[in-house]
Design a protein around this motif. Structure first.
Motif, mmCIF file in Angstrom:
data_model
loop_
_atom_site.group_PDB
_atom_site.id
_atom_site.type_symbol
_atom_site.label_atom_id
_atom_site.label_comp_id
_atom_site.label_asym_id
_atom_site.label_seq_id
_atom_site.Cartn_x
_atom_site.Cartn_y
_atom_site.Cartn_z
ATOM 1 N N GLY A 142 -3.448 1.891 -11.998
ATOM 2 C CA GLY A 142 -3.442 2.604 -10.566
ATOM 3 C C GLY A 142 -1.633 3.456 -10.758
ATOM 4 N N GLY A 176 -6.057 -1.927 -0.275
ATOM 5 C CA GLY A 176 -5.439 -1.166 -1.655
ATOM 6 C C GLY A 176 -4.273 -1.711 -1.989
ATOM 7 N N PRO A 221 -5.204 0.734 -6.264
ATOM 8 C CA PRO A 221 -6.141 0.819 -5.215
ATOM 9 C C PRO A 221 -7.621 0.138 -5.266
ATOM 10 C CG PRO A 221 -6.188 2.882 -6.524
ATOM 11 C CD PRO A 221 -5.045 2.062 -6.981
ATOM 12 N N GLN A 241 0.576 -0.090 -8.303
ATOM 13 C CA GLN A 241 -0.170 -0.501 -7.339
ATOM 14 C C GLN A 241 -1.586 0.042 -7.673
ATOM 15 O OE1 GLN A 241 -1.823 1.508 -4.990
ATOM 16 N NE2 GLN A 241 -2.198 0.291 -3.344
ATOM 17 N N ALA A 283 0.842 -1.301 -0.123
ATOM 18 C CA ALA A 283 -0.094 -0.063 -0.021
ATOM 19 C C ALA A 283 0.849 1.368 0.023
ATOM 20 C CB ALA A 283 -0.887 -0.059 1.180
#
Length: 290
Positions: free
Chosen positions: A142, A93, A125, A123, A35
């Motif tokens: 992301g 996330g 979410p 990454q 995250a």
């Protein structure tokens, strides 16, 4: 075990022989925060991130027995050390994905290697989008948190059609310069953020040809991501054509090491061979203990 130690020693000598490159061993007990929340709330990684995904390979003959190739792939990264602690469940996330684009050359019924390419890690979410139709199979959604340049070398063995031999292990060596890793995600065991370091990546995957890829996989990875214009993109029926183009299913491990300066590609390859041999011995030891 003695042979593995010799390989690792040889790799260390190669990495330091010119005086221009000093590499730490592959990282153990490092920390990854899916995250991006920093070291304290991250997960301790014993050695590797688990990766699984699909690749589309396009071959072009360059001689009677030789070829060049382009590989376009998508990956999902849901856990580490095969420990079952899924990032999306344990980290809010924390859905991590990656894309891979590379090229190289090889010999039918021989070996292939990479000449260059790019690994991008994301990454997202919003969980659960990998395998969907947003972006490229949901793999590039992301924030991009890491970008690695694929180094010359690596590769594996192929059969007479240019496909990796069954369960053939494919190795990829890559490097991220300082600033190519986002802060807050990657840390060494002492808590230092690796975004300020040069970092080597070693990916070892098992690859197998997919006989009947899904329509979505063809549309998302071959047609859109790879720019393929053959059957199935957008009309007609896609089928693998051994020796020309095909899909692979892959799964494996993604490891990291710190460097003060980037070693020569040949040294990277030697270091990767040492890691590969060490991993093979570890797997044999675990099998013997069962």
């Amino acid at each position: 075990m003695k042979f593995v130690k010799q390989l690792i020693c040889a790799a260390a000598l190669a990495l330091g022989s010119t005086g221009a490159a000093i590499a730490e061993p592959v990282l153990n007990n490092w920390v990854f925060n899916p995250a991006g929340g920093g070291f304290k709330s991250g997960q301790v990684i014993n050695e590797y991130l688990d990766i699984n995904g699909n690749a589309f390979i396009q071959l072009s003959r360059t001689g009677t027995t030789s070829f060049s190739f382009k590989e376009t792939a998508v990956f999902n990264i849901t856990q580490a050390d095969s420990n079952g602690k899924l990032f999306p469940l344990n980290y809010r996330g924390g859905n991590i994905t990656a894309t891979f684009e590379a090229s190289g050359s090889g010999t039918f019924s021989g070996a292939f290697s990479f000449s260059g390419g790019t690994i991008r890690m994301y990454q997202n979410p919003t969980n659960g989008q990998y395998g969907g139709t947003n972006g490229f199979y949901g793999a590039n959604l992301g924030e991009m948190i890491a970008e690695f340049n694929v180094l010359a070398g690596g590769g594996g063995l192929v059969d007479a059609t240019g496909s990796p031999v069954r369960n053939g292990q494919v190795s990829v060596f890559a490097e991220a310069a300082p600033g190519k890793l986002d802060a807050g995600y990657f840390f060494n065991s002492a808590g230092r953020d690796l975004s300020t370091s040069s970092v080597l990546a070693f990916a070892f995957t098992n690859a197998n040809t997919i006989g009947s890829p899904t329509k979505r996989l063809v549309s998302e990875v071959a047609c859109q991501f790879a720019g393929f214009t053959g059957p199935g993109c957008p009309i007609g029926t896609y089928r693998n054509r051994p020796g020309e183009y095909f899909f692979l299913g892959t799964n494996g491990q993604f490891k990291l090491a710190e460097v003060k300066e980037v070693p020569e590609p040949g040294s990277i390859a030697l270091f990767g061979i040492a890691l590969l041999a060490a991993g093979a011995v570890s797997r044999k030891r675990k099998a013997a203990q069962r």
